[in-house]
Design a protein around this motif. Structure first.
Motif, PDB file in Angstrom:
ATOM      1  N   PHE A 102      14.514   6.783   0.632  1.00 47.27           N
ATOM      2  CA  PHE A 102      14.727   5.341   0.482  1.00 47.27           C
ATOM      3  C   PHE A 102      16.203   5.056   0.213  1.00 47.27           C
ATOM      4  N   VAL A 103      16.813   5.823  -0.688  1.00 51.05           N
ATOM      5  CA  VAL A 103      18.237   5.654  -1.012  1.00 51.05           C
ATOM      6  C   VAL A 103      19.091   5.831   0.247  1.00 51.05           C
ATOM      7  N   ALA A 104      18.802   6.877   1.016  1.00 50.38           N
ATOM      8  CA  ALA A 104      19.579   7.149   2.234  1.00 50.38           C
ATOM      9  C   ALA A 104      19.414   6.028   3.258  1.00 50.38           C
ATOM     10  N   ARG A 105      18.177   5.581   3.477  1.00 51.39           N
ATOM     11  CA  ARG A 105      17.939   4.502   4.449  1.00 51.39           C
ATOM     12  C   ARG A 105      18.581   3.199   4.001  1.00 51.39           C
ATOM     13  N   PRO A 120       0.800  -1.230   0.000  1.00 50.74           N
ATOM     14  CA  PRO A 120       0.000   0.000   0.000  1.00 50.74           C
ATOM     15  C   PRO A 120       0.833   1.280   0.000  1.00 50.74           C
ATOM     16  N   SER A 121       2.123   1.165   0.318  1.00 50.10           N
ATOM     17  CA  SER A 121       3.007   2.334   0.316  1.00 50.10           C
ATOM     18  C   SER A 121       4.444   1.840   0.156  1.00 50.10           C
ATOM     19  N   LEU A 122       5.336   2.761  -0.159  1.00 50.02           N
ATOM     20  CA  LEU A 122       6.749   2.396  -0.259  1.00 50.02           C
ATOM     21  C   LEU A 122       7.256   1.909   1.093  1.00 50.02           C
ATOM     22  N   LYS A 123       6.806   2.555   2.148  1.00 55.85           N
ATOM     23  CA  LYS A 123       7.211   2.147   3.497  1.00 55.85           C
ATOM     24  C   LYS A 123       6.779   0.706   3.786  1.00 55.85           C
ATOM     25  N   ALA A 124       5.590   0.340   3.336  1.00 58.71           N
ATOM     26  CA  ALA A 124       5.085  -1.017   3.554  1.00 58.71           C
ATOM     27  C   ALA A 124       5.854  -2.051   2.731  1.00 58.71           C
ATOM     28  N   GLN A 125       6.491  -1.620   1.648  1.00 55.66           N
ATOM     29  CA  GLN A 125       7.263  -2.520   0.793  1.00 55.66           C
ATOM     30  C   GLN A 125       8.680  -2.759   1.328  1.00 55.66           C
TER      31      GLN A 125
END
Length: 146
Positions: free
Chosen positions: A82-85, A34-39
């Protein structure tokens, strides 16, 4: 050494991987959520599976969306975050790469092989990741030929 690529999306992220020589890209899979965070967890699993193969990962390429004029989109900050994390989480380099028009190119390539738009849509994100990865591999070859 192989290279993995992500074409990030809010609901779907396309994944592609290179061959062992780092010459050819191929679509691998699409991760949905449902979101990039969820992926996040599923994408880390993809990386772990790729690192567990016989040929280790050299780099992870992440598509960063930009408008045609080069300005950021609404999704650009999420991609850069996302790249940084991911850079802090894994030992291999994470390379951000401008992904302008990768989906358009992937759609054109898929349209020549697959006439059913439903099947094309299901493959589009992974194909866009493969286009992004192939661009990275080709550029890398031009900069430092083997």
């Amino acid at each position: 050494m192989r290279v993995l690529a992500f074409d990030l999306g809010a609901r779907r992220t396309g994944v592609a991987i290179s061959d062992a020589s780092g010459t050819l890209a191929r679509p691998l899979e699409v991760v949905q959520g449902p979101s990039l965070k969820a992926q996040w967890g599923a994408l880390l699993d993809v990386i772990a599976r790729a690192q567990a193969d016989d040929e280790p990962l050299e780099t992870v390429v992440v598509g960063v969306p930009r408008r045609l004029d080069g300005s950021p989109t609404d999704f650009t900050p999420a991609a850069l975050d996302f790249v940084a994390r991911l850079s802090r989480r894994i030992a291999v380099p994470v390379v951000p790469l401008d992904e302008r028009l990768t989906s358009v190119e992937a759609e054109a390539l898929l349209a020549t092989r697959e006439k059913d738009w439903r099947r094309r849509k299901a493959q589009l994100d992974a194909a866009a990741a493969a286009v992004l990865l192939q661009e990275y591999l080709d550029t890398r070859q031009r900069i430092s030929p083997a």
